[in-house]
Design an enzyme around this catalytic site. Structure first.
Site, short mmCIF file in Angstrom:
data_model
loop_
_atom_site.label_atom_id
_atom_site.label_comp_id
_atom_site.label_asym_id
_atom_site.label_seq_id
_atom_site.Cartn_x
_atom_site.Cartn_y
_atom_site.Cartn_z
N TYR A 122 -1.71 1.92 11.61
CA TYR A 122 -0.33 1.97 12.08
C TYR A 122 -0.07 0.77 13.00
O TYR A 122 -0.94 0.33 13.74
CB TYR A 122 -0.04 3.26 12.85
CG TYR A 122 -0.16 4.50 12.00
CD1 TYR A 122 0.90 4.93 11.22
CD2 TYR A 122 -1.34 5.24 11.97
CE1 TYR A 122 0.80 6.07 10.43
CE2 TYR A 122 -1.46 6.37 11.18
CZ TYR A 122 -0.38 6.78 10.42
OH TYR A 122 -0.49 7.90 9.64
N ASP A 164 -1.38 11.19 2.16
CA ASP A 164 -0.57 10.32 3.01
C ASP A 164 0.92 10.48 2.72
O ASP A 164 1.51 9.75 1.92
CB ASP A 164 -1.01 8.87 2.82
CG ASP A 164 -0.40 7.92 3.84
OD1 ASP A 164 0.49 8.36 4.60
OD2 ASP A 164 -0.81 6.75 3.88
N SER A 183 3.29 7.39 3.50
CA SER A 183 3.31 6.35 2.48
C SER A 183 4.11 6.76 1.25
O SER A 183 4.90 5.98 0.72
CB SER A 183 1.88 5.97 2.08
OG SER A 183 1.21 5.32 3.14
N ARG A 213 -5.06 7.30 8.74
CA ARG A 213 -5.10 6.49 7.52
C ARG A 213 -6.53 6.08 7.24
O ARG A 213 -6.95 4.95 7.50
CB ARG A 213 -4.16 5.30 7.65
CG ARG A 213 -2.72 5.74 7.42
CD ARG A 213 -1.73 4.63 7.41
NE ARG A 213 -0.46 5.09 6.86
CZ ARG A 213 0.69 4.46 7.03
NH1 ARG A 213 0.75 3.36 7.74
NH2 ARG A 213 1.79 4.94 6.49
N GLN A 253 -6.08 9.42 1.74
CA GLN A 253 -5.14 8.65 0.93
C GLN A 253 -4.27 9.54 0.05
O GLN A 253 -3.07 9.32 -0.08
CB GLN A 253 -5.90 7.64 0.06
CG GLN A 253 -6.44 6.45 0.85
CD GLN A 253 -7.12 5.44 -0.03
OE1 GLN A 253 -7.34 5.67 -1.22
NE2 GLN A 253 -7.48 4.30 0.54
#
Length: 396
Positions: free
Chosen positions: A243, A144, A147, A136, A141
């Site tokens: 995390y 991901d 997410s 992360r 991003q």
């Protein structure tokens, strides 16, 4: 030209697909040939014709044509590992065993749970990126996957709870009197938890949120929810690399004690606490379930890792003394069109980052790849994920 293959998912209950017509166009624009198994996107709402119009070459999932495609592919984009335990048998000539050496597999490979994965990758001399292990960092991003899929899970969890609950979510003013809003407690303020908060608030519920990180208060309160302070102990778990870390027994017990009075007031509890590679923390014991009123609903999003709630069962709804406990194992697959669209964009972004000057280049030392590149041309890079040699231990 880089040859990208997209198979039909064969895991029971898996309705997503690893490419959409949108991402096929995107990859074609980067000079890739995209080979897609017929009906791969059907359960996600994407017709073969749409893929063909986007530039994909369709092939039958079995027979000589499938064998040829798999043997020539440079990259396989998948949701779950082709041929993993519990998967519908692959057609002859397809699956990891049909890939040429040094081909690359990208997907949610379940590296902590599939104990045969490393051996299969080594045997075929394959490279593989497990998207669960993607770091992360700012560069990642747009890639991901956890997410993007957790957003869907948090949203759908609230809808499941609302459908199972014995009362309205919003406050209603009626001729027969005022109906008070439902009270929701969300355990975990990660991506799934925050989406659950936002969805419950949109439906008019009063929401409280518990998280082990005091810093989560600002995000929780910005969504109109109340934050439940974590235990003030020195051993607070916090997080590493974006995390959550595993909490100790003393911290967990203190957290349960703090949660008890809030559970006694709740109509709905949504649990989202997970630690990569570890069993999910047990936040609601069998005794604590007795604090909830009859008719209350618990949705356990961590059931795949053992569950945050005692008695939860994967993809099942269980009645525990009048409390409905829903084990929600793979909620993104229940909204496959949007789940696939987001997942496919994540994959496309990652693959684009690996394409340089028209060639696929894997640099194991790249901070983007280092933690998630399980094997490179058949050489295992994550010995901690090899059960036979590491006792099934995983990285913190």
């Amino acid at each position: 030209m880089i040859r990208v293959l997209v198979p039909r998912e064969r895991q029971p209950g898996e309705t997503r697909v690893a490419a959409t017509p949108e991402t096929v166009k995107r990859l074609r624009g980067r000079g890739c040939a995209v080979w897609l198994e017929r009906q791969a996107g059907l359960r996600s709402g994407y017709a073969d014709e749409a893929y063909a119009e986007a530039g994909a070459e369709l092939f039958q999932g079995e027979g000589p044509e499938a064998a040829e495609r798999w043997a020539e592919a440079d990259v396989v984009l998948a949701v779950q590992t082709p041929g993993a335990p519990g998967t519908e048998a692959e057609a002859g000539g397809s699956g990891l065993e049909a890939l040429r050496p040094e081909a690359l597999l990208l997907g949610l490979l379940n590296p902590h749970g599939d104990h045969s994965l490393i051996e299969r990758l080594e045997r075929q001399r394959l490279s593989a990126v497990a998207l669960e292990l993607l770091p992360r960092i700012s560069r990642a991003q747009a890639m991901d996957v956890l997410s993007s899929q957790a957003n869907i899970a948090g949203y759908k969890a609230v809808l499941l709870a609302a459908a199972a609950l014995d009362r309205f979510f919003p406050m209603l003013m009626t001729a027969a009197g005022t109906v008070q809003p439902a009270r929701v407690v969300v355990l975990g303020a990660g991506v799934a938890g925050l989406q659950a908060v936002a969805t419950a608030r949109r439906l008019g519920a009063l929401v409280k949120v518990s998280d082990v990180r005091p810093a989560a208060r600002e995000q929780v309160e910005s969504l109109g929810a109340r934050f439940i302070e974590p235990p003030r102990l020195e051993e607070a778990p916090g997080e590493v690399g974006g995390y959550a870390r595993e909490a100790g027994a003393v911290f967990l017990e203190a957290q349960r004690q703090l949660l008890a009075p809030h559970l006694a007031e709740a109509d709905v509890v949504i649990t989202t606490a997970q630690v990569p590679g570890r069993p999910a923390p047990l936040l609601i014991t069998r005794e604590m379930l007795g604090l909830l009123r009859p008719g209350a609903v618990v949705v356990d999003l961590a059931v795949g890792q053992g569950g945050n709630c005692a008695g939860s069962r994967s993809d099942a709804s269980v009645d525990v003394d009048g409390v409905t406990v829903i084990g929600a194992g793979n909620l993104p697959a229940s909204l496959p069109q949007h789940a696939s669209a987001l997942y496919a964009r994540n994959l496309a972004a990652l693959l684009e980052a690996l394409i340089q000057e028209g060639e696929l280049r894997l640099d194991p030392e790249d901070p983007l790849l280092d933690p998630c590149l399980l094997s490179h041309a058949g050489v295992c890079r994550r010995e901690d994920l090899r059960p036979a040699r590491a006792g099934q231990e995983v990285a913190a």
